[in-house]
Design a protein around this motif. Structure first.
Motif, mmCIF file in Angstrom:
data_model
loop_
_atom_site.group_PDB
_atom_site.id
_atom_site.type_symbol
_atom_site.label_atom_id
_atom_site.label_comp_id
_atom_site.label_asym_id
_atom_site.label_seq_id
_atom_site.Cartn_x
_atom_site.Cartn_y
_atom_site.Cartn_z
ATOM 1 N N GLY A 39 0.834 -1.188 0.049
ATOM 2 C CA GLY A 39 -0.109 0.034 0.110
ATOM 3 C C GLY A 39 0.820 1.407 0.110
ATOM 4 N N GLN A 40 1.949 1.168 0.675
ATOM 5 C CA GLN A 40 2.769 2.416 0.746
ATOM 6 C C GLN A 40 3.497 2.987 -0.614
ATOM 7 O OE1 GLN A 40 3.378 -0.541 2.314
ATOM 8 N NE2 GLN A 40 5.452 -0.896 2.636
ATOM 9 N N GLU A 41 3.174 2.190 -1.700
ATOM 10 C CA GLU A 41 3.843 2.352 -2.827
ATOM 11 C C GLU A 41 2.891 2.998 -3.786
ATOM 12 O OE1 GLU A 41 5.041 -1.515 -4.646
ATOM 13 O OE2 GLU A 41 6.627 -1.690 -3.473
ATOM 14 N N THR A 42 1.831 3.534 -3.324
ATOM 15 C CA THR A 42 0.642 3.825 -4.061
ATOM 16 C C THR A 42 1.226 5.144 -4.911
ATOM 17 O OG1 THR A 42 -0.440 5.223 -2.360
ATOM 18 C CG2 THR A 42 -1.277 2.809 -2.913
ATOM 19 N N GLN A 43 2.178 6.016 -4.115
ATOM 20 C CA GLN A 43 2.453 7.355 -4.865
ATOM 21 C C GLN A 43 3.553 7.161 -5.986
ATOM 22 O OE1 GLN A 43 0.579 10.024 -4.433
ATOM 23 N NE2 GLN A 43 -0.575 8.821 -3.121
ATOM 24 N N THR A 44 4.388 5.883 -5.978
ATOM 25 C CA THR A 44 5.373 5.762 -6.839
ATOM 26 C C THR A 44 5.186 4.224 -7.598
ATOM 27 O OG1 THR A 44 6.358 4.903 -4.746
ATOM 28 C CG2 THR A 44 7.008 7.118 -5.314
ATOM 29 N N ILE A 45 3.928 4.260 -7.726
ATOM 30 C CA ILE A 45 3.671 2.780 -8.415
ATOM 31 C C ILE A 45 4.491 2.841 -9.619
ATOM 32 C CG2 ILE A 45 1.621 3.772 -9.615
ATOM 33 C CD1 ILE A 45 0.246 1.171 -9.486
ATOM 34 N N GLU A 46 4.889 1.563 -9.963
ATOM 35 C CA GLU A 46 5.756 1.352 -11.155
ATOM 36 C C GLU A 46 4.798 0.925 -12.326
ATOM 37 O OE1 GLU A 46 8.739 -1.571 -10.101
ATOM 38 O OE2 GLU A 46 9.442 -0.501 -8.233
ATOM 39 N N ARG A 47 5.268 1.083 -13.572
ATOM 40 C CA ARG A 47 4.474 0.917 -14.660
ATOM 41 C C ARG A 47 4.309 -0.686 -14.898
ATOM 42 N NH1 ARG A 47 6.817 5.597 -17.438
ATOM 43 N NH2 ARG A 47 5.188 7.321 -17.424
ATOM 44 N N ALA A 48 5.174 -1.402 -14.385
ATOM 45 C CA ALA A 48 5.613 -2.805 -14.714
ATOM 46 C C ALA A 48 4.522 -3.423 -13.933
ATOM 47 C CB ALA A 48 7.110 -3.090 -14.349
ATOM 48 N N LYS A 49 4.092 -2.826 -12.782
ATOM 49 C CA LYS A 49 3.010 -3.430 -11.807
ATOM 50 C C LYS A 49 1.514 -3.051 -12.255
ATOM 51 C CE LYS A 49 6.080 -3.592 -7.745
ATOM 52 N NZ LYS A 49 6.363 -3.039 -6.466
ATOM 53 N N ILE A 50 1.260 -2.406 -13.255
ATOM 54 C CA ILE A 50 0.038 -2.247 -13.822
ATOM 55 C C ILE A 50 -0.689 -3.449 -14.217
ATOM 56 C CG2 ILE A 50 -1.044 -0.895 -15.616
ATOM 57 C CD1 ILE A 50 -0.723 1.009 -13.570
ATOM 58 N N LEU A 51 0.044 -4.149 -14.980
ATOM 59 C CA LEU A 51 -0.407 -5.494 -15.503
ATOM 60 C C LEU A 51 -1.227 -6.215 -14.531
ATOM 61 C CD1 LEU A 51 2.163 -6.564 -18.232
ATOM 62 C CD2 LEU A 51 -0.081 -5.787 -18.582
ATOM 63 N N ASN A 52 -0.372 -6.459 -13.274
ATOM 64 C CA ASN A 52 -0.791 -7.177 -12.392
ATOM 65 C C ASN A 52 -1.948 -6.554 -11.491
ATOM 66 O OD1 ASN A 52 0.931 -9.142 -12.636
ATOM 67 N ND2 ASN A 52 2.475 -8.352 -11.383
ATOM 68 N N LEU A 53 -2.023 -5.256 -11.452
ATOM 69 C CA LEU A 53 -3.078 -4.401 -10.700
ATOM 70 C C LEU A 53 -4.246 -4.573 -11.354
ATOM 71 C CD1 LEU A 53 -1.419 -1.044 -9.592
ATOM 72 C CD2 LEU A 53 -2.592 -2.473 -8.330
ATOM 73 N N LEU A 54 -4.382 -4.407 -12.996
ATOM 74 C CA LEU A 54 -5.482 -4.548 -13.723
ATOM 75 C C LEU A 54 -6.192 -6.042 -13.592
ATOM 76 C CD1 LEU A 54 -4.583 -2.434 -16.952
ATOM 77 C CD2 LEU A 54 -5.713 -1.874 -14.930
ATOM 78 N N GLN A 55 -5.122 -6.890 -13.606
ATOM 79 C CA GLN A 55 -5.656 -8.369 -13.549
ATOM 80 C C GLN A 55 -6.479 -8.541 -11.989
ATOM 81 O OE1 GLN A 55 -2.874 -11.160 -14.877
ATOM 82 N NE2 GLN A 55 -4.125 -12.949 -14.098
ATOM 83 N N ALA A 56 -5.691 -8.225 -11.080
ATOM 84 C CA ALA A 56 -6.212 -8.396 -9.887
ATOM 85 C C ALA A 56 -7.707 -7.711 -9.512
ATOM 86 C CB ALA A 56 -5.170 -8.076 -8.702
ATOM 87 N N GLY A 57 -7.862 -6.338 -10.002
ATOM 88 C CA GLY A 57 -8.983 -5.621 -10.217
ATOM 89 C C GLY A 57 -10.065 -6.522 -10.670
ATOM 90 N N ALA A 58 -9.977 -6.947 -11.844
ATOM 91 C CA ALA A 58 -10.780 -7.808 -12.802
ATOM 92 C C ALA A 58 -11.296 -8.987 -12.038
ATOM 93 C CB ALA A 58 -10.208 -8.076 -14.072
ATOM 94 N N ALA A 59 -10.177 -9.660 -11.258
ATOM 95 C CA ALA A 59 -10.633 -10.968 -10.557
ATOM 96 C C ALA A 59 -11.523 -10.642 -9.298
ATOM 97 C CB ALA A 59 -9.421 -11.734 -10.112
ATOM 98 N N LEU A 60 -11.004 -9.642 -8.682
ATOM 99 C CA LEU A 60 -11.920 -9.067 -7.493
ATOM 100 C C LEU A 60 -13.153 -8.796 -7.547
ATOM 101 C CD1 LEU A 60 -8.972 -7.314 -5.400
ATOM 102 C CD2 LEU A 60 -9.969 -9.388 -5.030
ATOM 103 N N THR A 61 -13.624 -7.982 -8.924
ATOM 104 C CA THR A 61 -14.875 -7.390 -8.967
ATOM 105 C C THR A 61 -15.795 -8.622 -9.877
ATOM 106 O OG1 THR A 61 -14.006 -6.211 -11.258
ATOM 107 C CG2 THR A 61 -14.039 -5.034 -8.965
#
Length: 309
Positions: A39-61
């Protein structure tokens, strides 16, 4: 070309949509798809993690339209100078050319190819990163954002076009079309957005030829092509990037690694001054806010530190 949204803005909007669907940020952080993301990385999120973020969001919803909804929340102002350059274009066609030319300002992202027929302009996407699901999510996000940008620029929604996806999700067709207001086809040879030439000639409501010249100059500097940036151009670039929180001349001088007196002298030799350029940039931003946002005159006056509306 490559297209990449402002990463932090994208992440913030993703969290908002998840919250609206009852998914907390803690659930997202604890998702196995995110690996070491904290969570503490939210202000400096790396672009490389966008893929996992999107996939996680899709799975959760479990929401097939999540990326379409997320793309519709693009904020042109989050693109900084480049966003203002888009808003100052005369037509959608000019904005598309700008997007093609200055995509490197936004950073590495999604490769596009533009094709042209007698009646249409085709924007075809090629994504060579991620697993099949991640490629699909990125494709939907990218096209949703582009469609939304076009709607913002023209203040209108048009169904004169067609969005084609190479993946198959015919069961979500009505939901997709309800959000995008564009005819959609699945299981196509390519993922692409087809726009009629009559649509791309649509005039942009916030068009400003004089401001466009300045914004495009700043884009050229940011693109790295214009290495011989003078002090006036450097000052404009910093002020445009700052938005409404204009730094003082001492801060700008330090940023440019010169003394305040040296900066003032250089500006004077270029026939201008710090105050003149500040007033010029404020005037341009005020016009763009008036033409392209819902802000009141009083809000804009406060935002840009005018003494009175």
């Amino acid at each position: 070309m490559r297209y990449q949204p402002s990463t932090n803005h994208l992440f913030e909007q993703l969290l908002m949509i998840l919250a609206e669907q009852g998914v907390s940020s803690q659930q997202l952080f604890e998702s196995t798809e995110l690996g070491t993301f904290k969570g503490q990385e939210t202000q400096t999120i790396e672009r490389a993690k966008i893929l996992n973020l999107l996939q996680a969001g899709a799975a959760l919803t479990n929401d097939p339209t999540l990326m379409i909804r997320l793309g519709q929340r693009i904020d042109i102002s989050s693109l900084g100078t480049f966003g203002f350059a888009l808003m100052s274009c005369a037509t959608l066609q000019e904005a598309l050319k700008l997007l093609l030319r200055y995509e490197s300002i936004i950073g590495p992202g999604f490769p596009f190819q533009t094709l042209e027929s007698d009646e249409d302009i085709i924007l075809r996407i090629y994504i060579d990163i991620g697993n099949p699901l991640q490629k699909r999510l990125l494709t939907e996000l990218a096209f949703s954002q582009i469609i939304r940008i076009a709607q913002i620029l023209t203040h209108r929604v048009t169904n004169q076009g067609e969005l084609r996806f190479s993946h198959d999700d015919a069961s979500s067709l009505q939901a997709y079309e309800a959000i995008l207001s564009v005819p959609i086809k699945f299981n196509q040879s390519h993922s692409e957005l087809v726009l009629s030439k009559s649509v791309v000639k649509t005039k942009i409501a916030s068009s400003n030829p004089a401001a466009h010249v300045i914004f495009q100059q700043q884009c050229e500097v940011l693109r790295g092509k214009n290495k011989a940036e003078n002090s006036s151009a450097a000052l404009r670039r910093i002020l445009f990037q700052a938005g409404s929180e204009f730094p003082d001349i001492n801060h700008i001088a330090r940023t440019l690694h010169v003394s305040e007196s040296t900066l003032r002298r250089r500006l004077r030799n270029e026939g201008t001054s710090f105050r003149k350029i500040c007033d010029e940039v404020k005037n341009i931003l005020a016009r763009q806010y008036l033409a392209a946002t819902e802000l009141t005159v009083a809000d804009i006056a406060f935002l840009l530190d005018y003494s009175e509306p």
